[in-house]
Design a protein around this motif. Structure first.
Motif, PDB file in Angstrom:
ATOM      1  N   TRP A  40       0.806  -1.225   0.000  1.00  0.00           N
ATOM      2  CA  TRP A  40       0.000   0.000   0.000  1.00  0.00           C
ATOM      3  C   TRP A  40       0.840   1.277   0.000  1.00  0.00           C
ATOM      4  N   PHE A  41       2.168   1.142  -0.007  1.00  0.00           N
ATOM      5  CA  PHE A  41       3.033   2.323  -0.152  1.00  0.00           C
ATOM      6  C   PHE A  41       2.842   3.019  -1.499  1.00  0.00           C
ATOM      7  N   TYR A  42       2.459   2.247  -2.506  1.00  0.00           N
ATOM      8  CA  TYR A  42       2.650   2.723  -3.878  1.00  0.00           C
ATOM      9  C   TYR A  42       1.436   3.425  -4.486  1.00  0.00           C
ATOM     10  N   ASP A  43       0.993   4.525  -3.862  1.00  0.00           N
ATOM     11  CA  ASP A  43       0.086   5.429  -4.571  1.00  0.00           C
ATOM     12  C   ASP A  43       0.986   6.306  -5.457  1.00  0.00           C
ATOM     13  N   ASP A  44       0.440   7.339  -6.101  1.00  0.00           N
ATOM     14  CA  ASP A  44       1.283   8.134  -7.017  1.00  0.00           C
ATOM     15  C   ASP A  44       2.475   8.744  -6.293  1.00  0.00           C
ATOM     16  N   ALA A  45       2.205   9.354  -5.116  1.00  0.00           N
ATOM     17  CA  ALA A  45       3.291   9.983  -4.353  1.00  0.00           C
ATOM     18  C   ALA A  45       4.305   8.934  -3.904  1.00  0.00           C
ATOM     19  N   GLY A  46       3.816   7.786  -3.439  1.00  0.00           N
ATOM     20  CA  GLY A  46       4.691   6.720  -2.959  1.00  0.00           C
ATOM     21  C   GLY A  46       5.554   6.155  -4.085  1.00  0.00           C
ATOM     22  N   SER A  47       4.972   5.993  -5.269  1.00  0.00           N
ATOM     23  CA  SER A  47       5.745   5.481  -6.409  1.00  0.00           C
ATOM     24  C   SER A  47       6.840   6.462  -6.791  1.00  0.00           C
ATOM     25  N   ARG A  48       6.515   7.769  -6.749  1.00  0.00           N
ATOM     26  CA  ARG A  48       7.534   8.792  -7.054  1.00  0.00           C
ATOM     27  C   ARG A  48       8.634   8.780  -6.006  1.00  0.00           C
ATOM     28  N   LEU A  49       8.243   8.655  -4.730  1.00  0.00           N
ATOM     29  CA  LEU A  49       9.253   8.622  -3.667  1.00  0.00           C
ATOM     30  C   LEU A  49      10.147   7.387  -3.791  1.00  0.00           C
ATOM     31  N   PHE A  50       9.558   6.251  -4.197  1.00  0.00           N
ATOM     32  CA  PHE A  50      10.407   5.068  -4.376  1.00  0.00           C
ATOM     33  C   PHE A  50      11.425   5.298  -5.501  1.00  0.00           C
ATOM     34  N   GLU A  51      10.980   5.938  -6.584  1.00  0.00           N
ATOM     35  CA  GLU A  51      11.931   6.282  -7.655  1.00  0.00           C
ATOM     36  C   GLU A  51      13.077   7.136  -7.101  1.00  0.00           C
ATOM     37  N   PHE A 161      11.859 -11.292 -12.320  1.00  0.00           N
ATOM     38  CA  PHE A 161      11.348 -10.682 -11.082  1.00  0.00           C
ATOM     39  C   PHE A 161      12.516  -9.989 -10.387  1.00  0.00           C
ATOM     40  N   PRO A 162      12.901  -8.809 -10.890  1.00  0.00           N
ATOM     41  CA  PRO A 162      14.069  -8.111 -10.340  1.00  0.00           C
ATOM     42  C   PRO A 162      13.708  -7.311  -9.088  1.00  0.00           C
ATOM     43  N   GLY A 163      14.703  -6.645  -8.507  1.00  0.00           N
ATOM     44  CA  GLY A 163      14.445  -5.661  -7.460  1.00  0.00           C
ATOM     45  C   GLY A 163      14.407  -6.208  -6.051  1.00  0.00           C
ATOM     46  N   SER A 164      14.519  -7.538  -5.904  1.00  0.00           N
ATOM     47  CA  SER A 164      14.371  -8.157  -4.583  1.00  0.00           C
ATOM     48  C   SER A 164      12.995  -7.874  -3.982  1.00  0.00           C
ATOM     49  N   THR A 215      13.438   8.084   2.550  1.00  0.00           N
ATOM     50  CA  THR A 215      12.770   6.846   2.979  1.00  0.00           C
ATOM     51  C   THR A 215      11.775   7.145   4.102  1.00  0.00           C
ATOM     52  N   ALA A 216      12.116   8.103   4.961  1.00  0.00           N
ATOM     53  CA  ALA A 216      11.185   8.523   6.010  1.00  0.00           C
ATOM     54  C   ALA A 216       9.907   9.090   5.380  1.00  0.00           C
ATOM     55  N   GLN A 217      10.070   9.917   4.355  1.00  0.00           N
ATOM     56  CA  GLN A 217       8.897  10.475   3.656  1.00  0.00           C
ATOM     57  C   GLN A 217       8.057   9.379   3.022  1.00  0.00           C
ATOM     58  N   PHE A 218       8.758   8.402   2.401  1.00  0.00           N
ATOM     59  CA  PHE A 218       8.107   7.258   1.749  1.00  0.00           C
ATOM     60  C   PHE A 218       7.262   6.487   2.774  1.00  0.00           C
ATOM     61  N   ASN A 219       7.828   6.244   3.940  1.00  0.00           N
ATOM     62  CA  ASN A 219       7.130   5.500   4.996  1.00  0.00           C
ATOM     63  C   ASN A 219       5.944   6.322   5.523  1.00  0.00           C
ATOM     64  N   LEU A 220       6.196   7.591   5.834  1.00  0.00           N
ATOM     65  CA  LEU A 220       5.142   8.452   6.402  1.00  0.00           C
ATOM     66  C   LEU A 220       4.015   8.730   5.405  1.00  0.00           C
ATOM     67  N   ASN A 221       4.344   8.654   4.102  1.00  0.00           N
ATOM     68  CA  ASN A 221       3.317   8.885   3.079  1.00  0.00           C
ATOM     69  C   ASN A 221       2.159   7.893   3.185  1.00  0.00           C
ATOM     70  N   LEU A 222       2.445   6.720   3.765  1.00  0.00           N
ATOM     71  CA  LEU A 222       1.374   5.739   3.966  1.00  0.00           C
ATOM     72  C   LEU A 222       0.274   6.324   4.855  1.00  0.00           C
ATOM     73  N   LEU A 223       0.674   7.082   5.880  1.00  0.00           N
ATOM     74  CA  LEU A 223      -0.320   7.691   6.783  1.00  0.00           C
ATOM     75  C   LEU A 223      -1.124   8.766   6.047  1.00  0.00           C
ATOM     76  N   THR A 224      -0.431   9.545   5.231  1.00  0.00           N
ATOM     77  CA  THR A 224      -1.108  10.565   4.425  1.00  0.00           C
ATOM     78  C   THR A 224      -2.130   9.914   3.488  1.00  0.00           C
TER      79      THR A 224
END
Ligand code: AVJ
Length: 328
Positions: A40-51, A161-164, A215-224
């Motif tokens: 559930w991390f990967y909404d639009d903001a989360g996908s951008r943060l992962f990039e 299936f890359p990326g671990s 990574t902190a932003q990526f994690n906290l974005n889940l709450l947002t």
């Protein structure tokens, strides 16, 4: 490029709420150790943060795996051979997928993803890069057996299936996935899979708690995301990102730790947390050569070859779906 079946894989209620997201969050917050699945991390903001994470100096996995794909492409191609249908589990990265496809002369490319929009966008970008390569995107949940397009039925398969990403799963779920992949691809198929390696704890912790705080932003974005999509009122500032090493399971865990006592509601349900309590948001398992081989074997895949980057941080493994052999 053909399109998938047009099934709606994301189910929404009358208010437009993703019902699976709500069910996972409400169930996870009701647990003794609160937890929300990492998917559930990967909404639009989360996908951008992962990039952004993949570009960080501390986050080595993406660079290490790309180094292997570039540096070992001749050997990889030699073992895989030409003419396979490449079935990628996930929409594909704009860097790694082209590296593989240019190395091996495939006869088709079949990306599988649950997120249809993302799938269509990345598929057309790829089709433009490889004119003449048939691309058949399939919108599907690859945690279960997937019906591949009839056009690739007769072709030998290579799963990619890359990326671990497999490291996000606990052993039982990872085994289920490997077995589903085997069912999707069939006996005789090959699988090229990335697995991150066990290494110095400080290097691992830094990769999941970078100095710039991405990574902190990526994690906290889940709450947002929970607040926005599930009518939540979680005070995001009351939580801190934390990366922990779990030595029993050889994994990095990400948590969101309450910096004070907090109470909040999500979808009309109330929750309370005491200072220091956490929501567990991700596992990222790290492997050795043996645990990687053991996991592959448990899923019905025989290890065939293994490559690592120059600093032995990350491994790329080639495995084959072979008929099960009886003892000994
Ligand atoms: C996409 C699952 C491979 O576990 O390293 C990166 C996700 N989480 N930083 C990983 C992630 C925090 C990543 N995977």
């Amino acid at each position: 490029m053909t399109t998938g079946k047009g099934l709606k894989l994301v189910e929404r209620d009358a208010r437009g709420v993703d019902t699976a997201f709500r069910a996972d969050v409400l169930a996870g917050l009701a647990e003794e150790q609160k937890a929300v699945p990492a998917r559930w991390f990967y909404d639009d903001a989360g996908s951008r943060l992962f990039e952004d994470i993949t570009q960080l100096p501390e986050y080595y996995p993406t660079r290490a795996e790309t180094e292997i794909l570039r540096g070992r492409s001749a050997q990889i191609a030699e073992l895989i051979g030409p003419g396979r249908a490449v079935v990628e589990f996930g929409s594909g990265s704009s860097v790694k997928t082209p590296l593989l496809l240019s190395a091996i002369e495939p006869s088709a490319y079949v990306p599988l993803d649950i997120a249809g929009d993302f799938l269509r966008a990345s598929s057309s970008a790829l089709a433009a890069k490889f004119p003449g390569l048939p691309v058949y995107p399939v919108e599907a949940d690859f945690m279960r057996r997937v019906e591949l397009p009839a056009e690739v039925a007769a072709l030998p398969k290579l799963g990619f299936f890359p990326g671990s990403t497999i490291g996000n799963m606990i052993a039982r779920t990872a085994t289920d996935l490997l077995r589903s992949m085997r069912e999707t691809l069939g006996e005789g198929a090959l699988l090229l899979i990335g697995m991150d390696l066990v290494k110095d704890k400080q290097v691992l912790l830094a990769a999941y708690d970078d100095a710039a705080g991405v990574t902190a932003q990526f994690n906290l974005n889940l709450l947002t995301r929970i607040n926005r999509e599930l009518a939540g009122d979680i005070p995001v500032d009351a939580f801190a990102h934390e990366a922990r090493w779990n030595d029993t399971y050889a994994r990095i865990e990400m948590h969101l730790v309450a910096r004070q006592d907090v109470s909040f509601s999500v979808s009309g349900q109330s929750f309370a947390m005491a200072v220091g309590e956490s929501i567990h948001t991700e596992n990222s398992h790290k492997f050795t050569r043996r645990t990687a081989n053991m996991l592959l074997a448990a899923g019905g895949w025989e290890p065939r070859a293994r490559w690592t980057d120059s600093e032995e941080r990350f491994s790329l493994l080639l495995a084959e779906a072979r008929p099960p052999r009886s003892a000994p």
